[in-house]
Scaffold this active site. Structure first.
Site, PDB file in Angstrom:
ATOM      1  N   SER A 143       0.862  -1.189   0.000  1.00  0.00           N
ATOM      2  CA  SER A 143       0.000   0.000   0.000  1.00  0.00           C
ATOM      3  C   SER A 143       0.888   1.224   0.000  1.00  0.00           C
ATOM      4  O   SER A 143       2.065   1.145   0.400  1.00  0.00           O
ATOM      5  CB  SER A 143      -0.851  -0.016   1.280  1.00  0.00           C
ATOM      6  OG  SER A 143      -1.431   1.252   1.519  1.00  0.00           O
ATOM      7  N   TYR A 156      -2.472  -0.865  10.473  1.00  0.00           N
ATOM      8  CA  TYR A 156      -2.381  -1.039   9.012  1.00  0.00           C
ATOM      9  C   TYR A 156      -1.036  -0.545   8.502  1.00  0.00           C
ATOM     10  O   TYR A 156      -0.350  -1.227   7.725  1.00  0.00           O
ATOM     11  CB  TYR A 156      -3.531  -0.266   8.359  1.00  0.00           C
ATOM     12  CG  TYR A 156      -3.701  -0.510   6.879  1.00  0.00           C
ATOM     13  CD1 TYR A 156      -4.461  -1.578   6.412  1.00  0.00           C
ATOM     14  CD2 TYR A 156      -3.123   0.343   5.952  1.00  0.00           C
ATOM     15  CE1 TYR A 156      -4.640  -1.791   5.051  1.00  0.00           C
ATOM     16  CE2 TYR A 156      -3.293   0.136   4.587  1.00  0.00           C
ATOM     17  CZ  TYR A 156      -4.056  -0.930   4.142  1.00  0.00           C
ATOM     18  OH  TYR A 156      -4.230  -1.141   2.792  1.00  0.00           O
TER      19      TYR A 156
HETATM   20  P1  NAD Z   1     -11.590  -5.942  -0.012  1.00  0.00           P
HETATM   21  O1  NAD Z   1     -12.195  -5.723   1.326  1.00  0.00           O
HETATM   22  O2  NAD Z   1     -12.390  -5.669  -1.248  1.00  0.00           O
HETATM   23  O3  NAD Z   1     -11.017  -7.411  -0.136  1.00  0.00           O
HETATM   24  C1  NAD Z   1     -10.314  -8.019   0.923  1.00  0.00           C
HETATM   25  C2  NAD Z   1     -10.318  -9.491   0.700  1.00  0.00           C
HETATM   26  O4  NAD Z   1      -9.636 -10.116   1.812  1.00  0.00           O
HETATM   27  C3  NAD Z   1     -11.714 -10.108   0.640  1.00  0.00           C
HETATM   28  O5  NAD Z   1     -11.739 -11.155  -0.294  1.00  0.00           O
HETATM   29  C4  NAD Z   1     -11.893 -10.664   2.059  1.00  0.00           C
HETATM   30  O6  NAD Z   1     -12.825 -11.719   2.148  1.00  0.00           O
HETATM   31  C5  NAD Z   1     -10.491 -11.132   2.323  1.00  0.00           C
HETATM   32  N1  NAD Z   1     -10.198 -11.345   3.743  1.00  0.00           N
HETATM   33  C6  NAD Z   1     -10.340 -10.489   4.777  1.00  0.00           C
HETATM   34  N2  NAD Z   1     -10.020 -11.103   5.926  1.00  0.00           N
HETATM   35  C7  NAD Z   1      -9.650 -12.372   5.605  1.00  0.00           C
HETATM   36  C8  NAD Z   1      -9.225 -13.490   6.343  1.00  0.00           C
HETATM   37  N3  NAD Z   1      -9.087 -13.457   7.679  1.00  0.00           N
HETATM   38  N4  NAD Z   1      -8.952 -14.626   5.680  1.00  0.00           N
HETATM   39  C9  NAD Z   1      -9.091 -14.704   4.338  1.00  0.00           C
HETATM   40  N5  NAD Z   1      -9.500 -13.677   3.582  1.00  0.00           N
HETATM   41  C10 NAD Z   1      -9.778 -12.530   4.208  1.00  0.00           C
HETATM   42  O7  NAD Z   1     -10.261  -5.065   0.000  1.00  0.00           O
HETATM   43  P2  NAD Z   1      -9.266  -4.532  -1.139  1.00  0.00           P
HETATM   44  O8  NAD Z   1      -9.350  -3.063  -1.126  1.00  0.00           O
HETATM   45  O9  NAD Z   1      -9.452  -5.262  -2.407  1.00  0.00           O
HETATM   46  O10 NAD Z   1      -7.886  -4.895  -0.455  1.00  0.00           O
HETATM   47  C11 NAD Z   1      -7.059  -5.945  -0.891  1.00  0.00           C
HETATM   48  C12 NAD Z   1      -5.640  -5.646  -0.453  1.00  0.00           C
HETATM   49  O11 NAD Z   1      -5.213  -4.423  -1.042  1.00  0.00           O
HETATM   50  C13 NAD Z   1      -5.471  -5.468   1.056  1.00  0.00           C
HETATM   51  O12 NAD Z   1      -4.255  -6.067   1.471  1.00  0.00           O
HETATM   52  C14 NAD Z   1      -5.398  -3.968   1.222  1.00  0.00           C
HETATM   53  O13 NAD Z   1      -4.691  -3.589   2.360  1.00  0.00           O
HETATM   54  C15 NAD Z   1      -4.669  -3.594  -0.047  1.00  0.00           C
HETATM   55  N6  NAD Z   1      -4.836  -2.212  -0.454  1.00  0.00           N
HETATM   56  C16 NAD Z   1      -6.073  -1.695  -0.711  1.00  0.00           C
HETATM   57  C17 NAD Z   1      -6.188  -0.373  -1.080  1.00  0.00           C
HETATM   58  C18 NAD Z   1      -7.497   0.267  -1.371  1.00  0.00           C
HETATM   59  O14 NAD Z   1      -7.544   1.489  -1.478  1.00  0.00           O
HETATM   60  N7  NAD Z   1      -8.572  -0.483  -1.530  1.00  0.00           N
HETATM   61  C19 NAD Z   1      -5.043   0.430  -1.181  1.00  0.00           C
HETATM   62  C20 NAD Z   1      -3.807  -0.128  -0.914  1.00  0.00           C
HETATM   63  C21 NAD Z   1      -3.720  -1.445  -0.548  1.00  0.00           C
END
Ligand code: NAD
Length: 261
Positions: A143, A156
């Site tokens: 991130s 985080y």
């Molecule tokens: P999201 O909430 O859409 O997806 C998260 C996924 O992780 C889902 O499939 C959820 O079921 C799964 N998950 C959560 N807890 C879990 C567990 N204990 N066991 C198994 N699966 C689990 O989120 P996203 O935005 O797609 O985020 C995905 C990754 O990208 C994360 O690591 C997040 O930190 C990172 N990220 C997101 C953003 C953003 O702006 N959305 C920015 C930078 C980084």
């Protein structure tokens, strides 16, 4: 680029960035295992849809990424059912927003477990097979918060900085084995993870929903636009290509210029 005959596991891929990555890998011909939570019927629709649309095998495994034994079981299952694990995308993640003095201890523990330790457990389990086959791609969704902090996101930010350190270490250990390890570091991507933190941020900063979007989220990104899940998936695909075989230990920013400031 073709990933035909490659076998992939994307953690946290029932939603958002992970689902886009799993679909992109399948589009390139990889068999893929998806993982994450959600309603069983909706997950089955996604799983079967990937098989039908891209003509690959798609498994679903519901391993809880906060549980080391479930993670080890899932990696072993993928290797047993697919015969290998070549591409590992550590993407599962959760967020919680709170001032440090009120930060719930259980939320700290859960974020460190899911956003950081889970990658240690999957990499630890997947590495022997990748080394033996002399080819592997490990891509960790970090991130912008792996490079800079924001208030109220102690767990985080700590976990994402940790993912970068883990990735660099693994990259060095595997440098001569045909296995690369890298991070992709998006800024704000419009996914359920971002949408869900808006109410807490409204509370923590005493702002309206619109103010959070404009003054907290998009203000961080000089382009004033959200990153898309497909842009992140395209970067992951590139890191899986032969063209990227000399990129290892890197942390690639996709944040509209956020961390350039
Ligand atoms: P999201 O909430 O859409 O997806 C998260 C996924 O992780 C889902 O499939 C959820 O079921 C799964 N998950 C959560 N807890 C879990 C567990 N204990 N066991 C198994 N699966 C689990 O989120 P996203 O935005 O797609 O985020 C995905 C990754 O990208 C994360 O690591 C997040 O930190 C990172 N990220 C997101 C953003 C953003 O702006 N959305 C920015 C930078 C980084």
């Amino acid at each position: 680029m073709s990933l035909k005959s490659r076998k992939a596991l994307v953690t946290g891929s029932t939603s958002g960035i992970g689902l886009a990555c799993a679909r992109a890998l399948a589009r390139e011909g990889a068999d893929v295992c998806i993982n994450g939570f959600g309603p069983a019927e909706a997950i089955e629709v996604e799983r079967a849809g990937i098989e039908a649309e891209f003509g690959v095998r798609c498994l679903y495994d519901g391993a809880d990424m906060s549980k080391p034994d479930e993670i080890a079981r899932m990696v072993a299952r993928v290797e047993a059912e697919f015969g290998a694990l070549d591409v590992l995308v550590n993407n599962a993640g959760i967020q919680f927003v709170s001032p440090i003095e009120d930060f719930p201890v259980d939320k700290w523990d859960a974020i460190l477990a899911i956003n950081l330790s889970s990658a240690f457990h999957t990499i630890r389990a997947a590495t022997p097979g990748m080394k033996a086959r002399k080819w592997g791609r490990i891509v960790n969704t970090a991130s912008a918060h792996s490079l800079v902090a924001s208030p109220f996101k102690a767990a985080y930010v700590a976990a994402k900085h940790g993912v970068v350190g883990l990735t660099k270490t693994v990259a060095l250990e595997l440098a001569t084995s045909g296995v690369t390890a890298n991070c992709v570091s998006p800024g704000y991507v419009w996914t359920p993870l971002v949408e869900k933190q808006i109410p807490d941020t409204m509370k923590a900063r005493n702002m309206t929903r619109e103010e959070v979007i404009e003054k907290v989220l998009l203000t961080a990104q000089p382009t004033r636009q959200f990153v898309t899940v497909d842009q992140v998936a395209a970067c992951v695909l590139y890191l899986c290509s032969d063209a990227a075989s000399q990129i290892t230990g890197a942390n690639i920013s996709m944040d509209g210029g956020w961390t350039a400031a």
